[in-house]
Each structure stands twice: as structure tokens, then as C-alpha cells.
Write a protein that holds these residues in place. Structure first.
Motif, PDB file in Angstrom:
ATOM      1  N   GLY A  91       0.765  -1.241   0.000  1.00 59.82           N
ATOM      2  CA  GLY A  91       0.000   0.000   0.000  1.00 59.82           C
ATOM      3  C   GLY A  91       0.796   1.291   0.000  1.00 59.82           C
ATOM      4  O   GLY A  91       0.251   2.349   0.294  1.00 59.82           O
ATOM      5  N   TRP A  92       2.084   1.240  -0.348  1.00 63.39           N
ATOM      6  CA  TRP A  92       2.875   2.455  -0.434  1.00 63.39           C
ATOM      7  C   TRP A  92       2.446   3.181  -1.699  1.00 63.39           C
ATOM      8  O   TRP A  92       2.731   2.748  -2.799  1.00 63.39           O
ATOM      9  N   ARG A  93       1.747   4.288  -1.568  1.00 66.72           N
ATOM     10  CA  ARG A  93       1.177   4.965  -2.735  1.00 66.72           C
ATOM     11  C   ARG A  93       2.011   6.147  -3.211  1.00 66.72           C
ATOM     12  O   ARG A  93       1.677   6.802  -4.173  1.00 66.72           O
ATOM     13  N   ALA A  94       3.101   6.426  -2.535  1.00 67.19           N
ATOM     14  CA  ALA A  94       3.983   7.509  -2.980  1.00 67.19           C
ATOM     15  C   ALA A  94       4.986   6.922  -3.976  1.00 67.19           C
ATOM     16  O   ALA A  94       4.864   5.783  -4.407  1.00 67.19           O
ATOM     17  N   ASN A  95       5.980   7.686  -4.328  1.00 66.66           N
ATOM     18  CA  ASN A  95       7.015   7.222  -5.251  1.00 66.66           C
ATOM     19  C   ASN A  95       7.694   5.975  -4.666  1.00 66.66           C
ATOM     20  O   ASN A  95       8.287   6.047  -3.591  1.00 66.66           O
ATOM     21  N   PHE A  98      11.276   5.754  -3.113  1.00 69.47           N
ATOM     22  CA  PHE A  98      11.526   6.241  -1.751  1.00 69.47           C
ATOM     23  C   PHE A  98      10.732   5.430  -0.736  1.00 69.47           C
ATOM     24  O   PHE A  98      10.579   5.851   0.401  1.00 69.47           O
ATOM     25  N   GLY A  99      10.220   4.286  -1.170  1.00 66.98           N
ATOM     26  CA  GLY A  99       9.456   3.420  -0.290  1.00 66.98           C
ATOM     27  C   GLY A  99      10.355   2.636   0.657  1.00 66.98           C
ATOM     28  O   GLY A  99      11.570   2.535   0.451  1.00 66.98           O
ATOM     29  N   LEU A 103      14.302   1.550  -0.068  1.00 70.39           N
ATOM     30  CA  LEU A 103      15.374   2.120   0.750  1.00 70.39           C
ATOM     31  C   LEU A 103      16.132   1.022   1.499  1.00 70.39           C
ATOM     32  O   LEU A 103      17.364   1.058   1.587  1.00 70.39           O
ATOM     33  N   LEU A 104      15.416   0.037   2.012  1.00 71.46           N
ATOM     34  CA  LEU A 104      16.060  -1.090   2.680  1.00 71.46           C
ATOM     35  C   LEU A 104      16.940  -1.868   1.703  1.00 71.46           C
ATOM     36  O   LEU A 104      18.029  -2.336   2.052  1.00 71.46           O
ATOM     37  N   SER A 105      16.490  -1.958   0.464  1.00 75.62           N
ATOM     38  CA  SER A 105      17.274  -2.676  -0.549  1.00 75.62           C
ATOM     39  C   SER A 105      18.621  -1.997  -0.768  1.00 75.62           C
ATOM     40  O   SER A 105      19.628  -2.667  -0.991  1.00 75.62           O
ATOM     41  N   PHE A 106      18.651  -0.661  -0.689  1.00 75.24           N
ATOM     42  CA  PHE A 106      19.921   0.051  -0.854  1.00 75.24           C
ATOM     43  C   PHE A 106      20.908  -0.322   0.245  1.00 75.24           C
ATOM     44  O   PHE A 106      22.108  -0.392   0.012  1.00 75.24           O
ATOM     45  N   GLY A 155      19.062  -7.663  -1.820  1.00 76.17           N
ATOM     46  CA  GLY A 155      18.665  -6.264  -1.966  1.00 76.17           C
ATOM     47  C   GLY A 155      17.861  -6.036  -3.239  1.00 76.17           C
ATOM     48  O   GLY A 155      16.848  -5.336  -3.232  1.00 76.17           O
ATOM     49  N   PHE A 156      18.303  -6.649  -4.330  1.00 73.69           N
ATOM     50  CA  PHE A 156      17.547  -6.519  -5.580  1.00 73.69           C
ATOM     51  C   PHE A 156      16.181  -7.185  -5.473  1.00 73.69           C
ATOM     52  O   PHE A 156      15.204  -6.708  -6.063  1.00 73.69           O
ATOM     53  N   LEU A 157      16.080  -8.273  -4.715  1.00 75.35           N
ATOM     54  CA  LEU A 157      14.775  -8.913  -4.514  1.00 75.35           C
ATOM     55  C   LEU A 157      13.824  -7.989  -3.757  1.00 75.35           C
ATOM     56  O   LEU A 157      12.625  -7.961  -4.050  1.00 75.35           O
ATOM     57  N   LEU A 158      14.334  -7.278  -2.779  1.00 73.98           N
ATOM     58  CA  LEU A 158      13.493  -6.321  -2.059  1.00 73.98           C
ATOM     59  C   LEU A 158      13.040  -5.192  -2.977  1.00 73.98           C
ATOM     60  O   LEU A 158      11.918  -4.707  -2.880  1.00 73.98           O
ATOM     61  N   GLN A 159      13.917  -4.791  -3.867  1.00 79.26           N
ATOM     62  CA  GLN A 159      13.636  -3.671  -4.752  1.00 79.26           C
ATOM     63  C   GLN A 159      12.694  -4.064  -5.891  1.00 79.26           C
ATOM     64  O   GLN A 159      11.792  -3.316  -6.235  1.00 79.26           O
TER      65      GLN A 159
END
Length: 195
Positions: A91-95, A98-99, A103-106, A155-159
Motif C-alpha cells: 500500500g505504499w502509494r507515494a514514489n 523512496f518506499g 530504501l532497505l534494498s539500498f 537487496g535486488f529482490l526487495l527492490q
């Protein structure tokens, strides 16, 4: 992203991103044995699958389109932003760039690259001297470069999770674990012979 900007079919981005990451991995991994080449090839396949779905053809979106559209009818599933599935599903409806998952993936990707780089320096020096790497990061982690590759993939899987990369990830993690075990046995064997 704007709706008039093409989200997929960007094959030049698939090739460019894949080439950068595969070249980077090759420069650190330097495969020699058939087992090394298999592991490197599997990592390369993971990267190609990831960027193909990210910029080329959204196979996961197409395969799950019926379910996704029925559960989330307001989402344009063919937009690039919708490919960040975890942000959309939670449900992250913003960009989504920047979710929380992005960010965790970075952190995972950056941490993985830092481990790979830290391990490479120590390993290079140890190989140059013909000794076992036991200083620096190798004093704390036995296989920092393999752990780094696994962190980058996670990290790529999270992204950008896809059906193919989610299926490939445990196989790759297992391959790196087996490769690490084999290298340990070889190193111990060489150590016993020279002792």
C-alpha cells in the motif's frame, strides 16, 4: 514516472545494467574452475532475469495480472512504478523509489558491495603472498565476497521481486554456500600439504 514514458521494452537499459553488474562481479570473482564458472553464470542469469523484467518485459506482472488487477484495480500494472511489487502490495502509494522496501534494498546492496570490496583487498594481498586470507574482514567473516553477492541479490529482490528471481535466489545462495565449503576444503588440503 509519467504515464507517457515507456516503462518496458527498454532493451538498451537491460543490456547496460546487466553488463555493468556482470562485469563488476567478474572483476571481483575471477572464475577459474568449472564450479566457479557455474556460480558466476548463475549470478549472471539472476542479473539478466532481474533487469529483463525491470526494463524489458514484465513477465511476473503478466503472469499475475489477473490476480493483481482483481485485488488492486486502481493500479496501472504496466507502469514502471508498479513493478516495485512490495511497495504496491503493502500500500505504499507515494514514489516507490523512496518506499521502505526500496530504501532497505539500498542498505543490502550497498552493504554487499562494501563486503565484496573489503574482501577483495585482503584476498588479493593474501594470494599475492601465497597465504590464507585471515586479516581484515576475513578475521570476522569467512567468505565476505560470497556473503556480499548474496546481500546484493537479496537487496535486488526487495527492490524488484519477480517470480524467476525469487525462485533463483535460494538456488544461488545454496550454490555459493557449496562453493565456499569446497574452497575451504581445498585451502585446508593445501595447508596440510605445505605444513
Amino acid at each position: 514516472m509519467h504515464d507517457n514514458v515507456p516503462a518496458y521494452g527498454l532493451w538498451s537499459l537491460v543490456l547496460l545494467n546487466s553488463a555493468v553488474f556482470i562485469f563488476f562481479a567478474f572483476s571481483f570473482f575471477k572464475p577459474k574452475s568449472p564450479r566457479d564458472w557455474r556460480s558466476f553464470g548463475a549470478f549472471s542469469a539472476f542479473i539478466l532475469a532481474l533487469f529483463t523484467e525491470m526494463y524489458g518485459f514484465p513477465l511476473t506482472i503478466y503472469l499475475l495480472s489477473g490476480w493483481l488487477q482483481s485485488r488492486y484495480p486502481d493500479v496501472n500494472w504496466l507502469s514502471h512504478d508498479a513493478g516495485h511489487l512490495l511497495e504496491e502490495l503493502f500500500g505504499w502509494r507515494a514514489n516507490p523509489h523512496f518506499g521502505p522496501f526500496h530504501l532497505l534494498s539500498f542498505l543490502f546492496i550497498g552493504g554487499g558491495f562494501m563486503l565484496i570490496a573489503a574482501g577483495w583487498r585482503v584476498l588479493y594481498e593474501a594470494q599475492r603472498r601465497g597465504t590464507l586470507a585471515t586479516t581484515g574482514i576475513y578475521a570476522r567473516i569467512r567468505h565476505p565476497q560470497y556473503v556480499g553477492f548474496v546481500l546484493v541479490m537479496f537487496g535486488f529482490l526487495l527492490q524488484w521481486p519477480t517470480l524467476l528471481t525469487v525462485a533463483m535466489f535460494p538456488v544461488l545462495a545454496f550454490m555459493y554456500w557449496r562453493l565456499a565449503r569446497h574452497e575451504e576444503q581445498e585451502a585446508l588440503g593445501r595447508r596440510l600439504i605445505t605444513a
